[in-house]
Design a protein around this motif. Sequence first.
Motif, PDB file in Angstrom:
ATOM      1  N   TRP A 108     -19.144 -28.973  16.348  1.00  0.00           N
ATOM      2  CA  TRP A 108     -17.807 -28.526  16.727  1.00  0.00           C
ATOM      3  C   TRP A 108     -17.137 -27.793  15.563  1.00  0.00           C
ATOM      4  O   TRP A 108     -16.500 -26.755  15.766  1.00  0.00           O
ATOM      5  N   GLU A 109     -17.266 -28.329  14.345  1.00  0.00           N
ATOM      6  CA  GLU A 109     -16.667 -27.682  13.179  1.00  0.00           C
ATOM      7  C   GLU A 109     -17.271 -26.298  12.952  1.00  0.00           C
ATOM      8  O   GLU A 109     -16.554 -25.350  12.611  1.00  0.00           O
ATOM      9  N   ASP A 117     -15.806 -24.021  15.530  1.00  0.00           N
ATOM     10  CA  ASP A 117     -14.404 -23.766  15.206  1.00  0.00           C
ATOM     11  C   ASP A 117     -14.288 -22.762  14.061  1.00  0.00           C
ATOM     12  O   ASP A 117     -13.464 -21.845  14.118  1.00  0.00           O
ATOM     13  N   GLN A 118     -15.113 -22.914  13.029  1.00  0.00           N
ATOM     14  CA  GLN A 118     -15.102 -21.963  11.913  1.00  0.00           C
ATOM     15  C   GLN A 118     -15.508 -20.570  12.379  1.00  0.00           C
ATOM     16  O   GLN A 118     -14.937 -19.565  11.947  1.00  0.00           O
ATOM     17  N   LYS A 143     -15.263 -32.599  20.161  1.00  0.00           N
ATOM     18  CA  LYS A 143     -15.656 -32.823  18.770  1.00  0.00           C
ATOM     19  C   LYS A 143     -16.128 -34.245  18.506  1.00  0.00           C
ATOM     20  O   LYS A 143     -16.858 -34.493  17.564  1.00  0.00           O
TER      21      LYS A 143
END
Length: 172
Positions: free
Chosen positions: A90-91, A94-95, A83
């Motif tokens: 990355w977010e 991840d979501q 990240k």
Amino acid sequence: KKKDKKDKKSKKDKGEDVKNLNDQFGKYGFIRPSEKYQKQDEFRAWLSEVKQIDWGMLQGRERDEFWAEFVEDFNTATLPHLKYYNIFEWEQRDQHKKASKAHKKYKKAKDAAVKNMGVSDEQQREIELQERRKEKATQEYKTELDAVALAHQAKEKEAMAKILTMAMQAKK
């Protein structure tokens, strides 16, 4: 074993199994010390999570020193987590993972509900009663094991007390 060692040695001689640090350099991109503002979010996340330092508490010079360290780690691909290379990407990943997990959980619950639809209320009640009986039997078994363990422990304490008293009498 000898053959494995020979294989490893031959790979080293050929240059296969050897990791080259130049392969890591710039693996996730390359930033210059002057590009502070493009990677500011990643830098702040790294600073707070890895170094446990609040961005606002740093003076200009300290900030520059930490930035130089971040740039070095970024360019050599040695940051502790992906990240810190691109936090927005990355977010999003991840979501997406969390949404996939939630969808799978929902689908599993839905499938279980559909499966139970073919079962009458009486059959469902009987299944629940069987599960309760199993739980009760397991609990009783655990209780019985605990009682046996306590009795064994008490016997051991008694034996230790006897040994201690005999040792005290022998000293007199």
